[in-house]
Scaffold this motif. Structure first.
Motif, mmCIF file in Angstrom:
data_model
loop_
_atom_site.group_PDB
_atom_site.id
_atom_site.type_symbol
_atom_site.label_atom_id
_atom_site.label_comp_id
_atom_site.label_asym_id
_atom_site.label_seq_id
_atom_site.Cartn_x
_atom_site.Cartn_y
_atom_site.Cartn_z
ATOM 1 N N SER A 23 0.806 -1.275 -0.048
ATOM 2 C CA SER A 23 -0.094 -0.138 0.035
ATOM 3 C C SER A 23 0.885 1.303 -0.002
ATOM 4 O O SER A 23 2.004 1.487 0.484
ATOM 5 N N GLU A 24 0.461 2.222 -0.486
ATOM 6 C CA GLU A 24 0.905 3.756 -0.579
ATOM 7 C C GLU A 24 -0.047 4.679 -0.435
ATOM 8 O O GLU A 24 -1.256 4.642 -0.696
ATOM 9 N N ARG A 25 0.199 5.857 0.425
ATOM 10 C CA ARG A 25 -0.624 6.978 0.342
ATOM 11 C C ARG A 25 -0.800 7.764 -1.122
ATOM 12 O O ARG A 25 0.303 8.015 -1.483
ATOM 13 N N VAL A 26 -2.102 7.877 -1.326
ATOM 14 C CA VAL A 26 -2.360 8.653 -2.487
ATOM 15 C C VAL A 26 -3.486 9.638 -2.264
ATOM 16 O O VAL A 26 -4.485 9.543 -1.777
ATOM 17 N N GLY A 27 -2.739 11.056 -1.982
ATOM 18 C CA GLY A 27 -3.597 11.773 -1.568
ATOM 19 C C GLY A 27 -3.863 11.856 -0.035
ATOM 20 O O GLY A 27 -3.221 11.552 0.668
ATOM 21 N N GLU A 28 -5.178 11.908 0.255
ATOM 22 C CA GLU A 28 -5.730 11.479 1.640
ATOM 23 C C GLU A 28 -6.067 10.210 1.921
ATOM 24 O O GLU A 28 -6.598 9.756 2.894
ATOM 25 N N ARG A 29 -6.139 9.334 0.685
ATOM 26 C CA ARG A 29 -6.393 7.863 0.890
ATOM 27 C C ARG A 29 -5.270 7.079 0.840
ATOM 28 O O ARG A 29 -3.948 7.670 0.546
ATOM 29 N N THR A 30 -5.506 5.720 1.576
ATOM 30 C CA THR A 30 -4.178 4.939 1.258
ATOM 31 C C THR A 30 -4.854 3.745 0.389
ATOM 32 O O THR A 30 -5.979 2.989 0.797
ATOM 33 N N LEU A 31 -4.175 3.317 -0.535
ATOM 34 C CA LEU A 31 -4.592 2.204 -1.419
ATOM 35 C C LEU A 31 -3.185 1.355 -1.702
ATOM 36 O O LEU A 31 -2.068 1.495 -1.798
ATOM 37 N N MET A 32 -4.010 -0.047 -1.863
ATOM 38 C CA MET A 32 -3.143 -0.940 -2.345
ATOM 39 C C MET A 32 -2.805 -0.896 -3.715
ATOM 40 O O MET A 32 -3.185 -0.451 -4.439
ATOM 41 N N ARG A 33 -1.745 -1.660 -4.103
ATOM 42 C CA ARG A 33 -1.256 -1.684 -5.552
ATOM 43 C C ARG A 33 -2.446 -1.787 -6.405
ATOM 44 O O ARG A 33 -2.465 -1.404 -7.583
ATOM 45 N N ASP A 34 -3.152 -2.825 -6.038
ATOM 46 C CA ASP A 34 -4.280 -3.257 -6.950
ATOM 47 C C ASP A 34 -5.535 -2.296 -7.065
ATOM 48 O O ASP A 34 -6.529 -2.571 -7.484
ATOM 49 N N GLY A 35 -5.426 -0.945 -6.109
ATOM 50 C CA GLY A 35 -6.484 -0.105 -6.279
ATOM 51 C C GLY A 35 -7.396 -0.367 -4.962
ATOM 52 O O GLY A 35 -8.242 0.675 -4.733
ATOM 53 N N THR A 36 -7.430 -1.484 -4.168
ATOM 54 C CA THR A 36 -8.290 -1.529 -2.894
ATOM 55 C C THR A 36 -7.979 -0.468 -1.965
ATOM 56 O O THR A 36 -6.980 -0.140 -1.417
ATOM 57 N N ASP A 37 -8.906 0.219 -1.553
ATOM 58 C CA ASP A 37 -8.809 1.359 -0.723
ATOM 59 C C ASP A 37 -8.784 0.928 0.805
ATOM 60 O O ASP A 37 -9.688 0.293 1.307
ATOM 61 N N VAL A 38 -7.514 1.130 1.422
ATOM 62 C CA VAL A 38 -7.366 0.561 3.008
ATOM 63 C C VAL A 38 -7.206 1.582 3.957
ATOM 64 O O VAL A 38 -6.705 1.464 4.894
ATOM 65 N N THR A 39 -7.954 3.000 3.455
ATOM 66 C CA THR A 39 -7.609 4.162 4.280
ATOM 67 C C THR A 39 -8.232 3.618 5.593
ATOM 68 O O THR A 39 -7.637 4.116 6.541
ATOM 69 N N GLY B 251 6.099 5.849 8.448
ATOM 70 C CA GLY B 251 7.415 6.455 7.807
ATOM 71 C C GLY B 251 7.242 7.841 8.500
ATOM 72 O O GLY B 251 6.283 8.272 8.662
ATOM 73 N N VAL B 252 8.551 8.476 8.589
ATOM 74 C CA VAL B 252 8.695 9.659 9.249
ATOM 75 C C VAL B 252 9.509 10.626 8.309
ATOM 76 O O VAL B 252 10.461 10.266 8.004
ATOM 77 N N GLY B 253 8.654 11.785 7.856
ATOM 78 C CA GLY B 253 9.358 12.542 6.879
ATOM 79 C C GLY B 253 9.543 12.209 5.365
ATOM 80 O O GLY B 253 9.574 13.210 4.530
ATOM 81 N N GLU B 254 9.449 10.984 5.175
ATOM 82 C CA GLU B 254 9.691 10.355 3.633
ATOM 83 C C GLU B 254 9.049 9.044 3.672
ATOM 84 O O GLU B 254 9.303 8.182 4.490
ATOM 85 N N ILE B 255 8.015 9.175 2.479
ATOM 86 C CA ILE B 255 7.428 7.513 2.411
ATOM 87 C C ILE B 255 7.166 7.623 0.887
ATOM 88 O O ILE B 255 7.660 8.531 0.021
ATOM 89 N N TYR B 256 6.696 6.470 0.343
ATOM 90 C CA TYR B 256 6.667 6.150 -1.106
ATOM 91 C C TYR B 256 5.637 7.062 -1.721
ATOM 92 O O TYR B 256 4.443 7.267 -0.742
ATOM 93 N N ASP B 257 5.717 7.666 -2.892
ATOM 94 C CA ASP B 257 4.638 8.555 -3.294
ATOM 95 C C ASP B 257 3.032 8.340 -3.775
ATOM 96 O O ASP B 257 2.422 9.127 -4.093
ATOM 97 N N GLY B 258 2.793 6.953 -3.618
ATOM 98 C CA GLY B 258 1.622 6.418 -4.207
ATOM 99 C C GLY B 258 1.657 5.952 -5.623
ATOM 100 O O GLY B 258 0.560 5.667 -6.220
ATOM 101 N N SER B 259 2.678 6.089 -6.390
ATOM 102 C CA SER B 259 2.930 5.768 -7.746
ATOM 103 C C SER B 259 3.264 4.242 -7.901
ATOM 104 O O SER B 259 3.356 3.798 -8.852
ATOM 105 N N PHE B 260 3.688 3.588 -6.650
ATOM 106 C CA PHE B 260 4.284 2.402 -6.869
ATOM 107 C C PHE B 260 5.448 2.118 -7.521
ATOM 108 O O PHE B 260 5.551 0.900 -8.148
#
Length: 150
Positions: free
Chosen positions: A55-71, A103-112
């Protein structure tokens, strides 16, 4: 009396990461000689299985690579981590760098794509917003300096 630190469980050798593995850190484990270490995995506390799709944060949501919303899972896990922190009287949190939860200060950007962005994970963000000092395994010296001043 030993100070107490909330620590990402994966850093203590507990296999709870998305890939079913852990990321034990000898430096983190060595902290147990000086501090009480409380393991936490907000993603597990939020109801996600191990292993799980990344999963990665995409805007205000947290999404799995397959698009599942796990916010909601991430928010629930963050609240559980905060409750545990408070219930056990912790003085700081030591979380896994780059994690969408910790993560603190730096995380993956949601583009996987492995691209990093300046942002906190969901749990780190909540704890920091509550005035809690949050560090990663890359900041152990800073953590110890902080705790020495308490």
């Amino acid at each position: 009396m030993k100070k107490t630190i909330l620590v990402s469980a994966c850093l203590l050798g507990i296999s709870c990461r998305y890939d079913g593995k852990s990321k034990p850190s000898e430096e983190v484990l060595a902290l147990s000689e000086k501090y009480n270490l409380v393991p936490v995995c907000p993603e597990i506390y939020g109801g996600l299985p191990t292993p799980r799709t990344p999963s990665e944060r995409v805007g205000e949501r947290t999404l799995m690579r397959d698009g599942t919303d796990v916010t909601e899972n991430y928010l629930r896990g963050a609240e559980a981590a905060l409750s545990l922190y408070r219930a056990l009287g912790c003085q700081a949190a030591l979380f896994k760098a780059k994690s969408p939860s910790c993560g603190v200060g730096e995380i993956y950007d949601g583009s996987f794509t492995g691209t990093l962005t300046a942002r906190d994970g969901v749990s780190a963000e909540l704890l920091a917003r509550e005035g809690i000092a949050v560090f990663t395994e890359l900041q152990i010296r800073e953590l110890e300096k902080y705790l020495d001043k308490l």
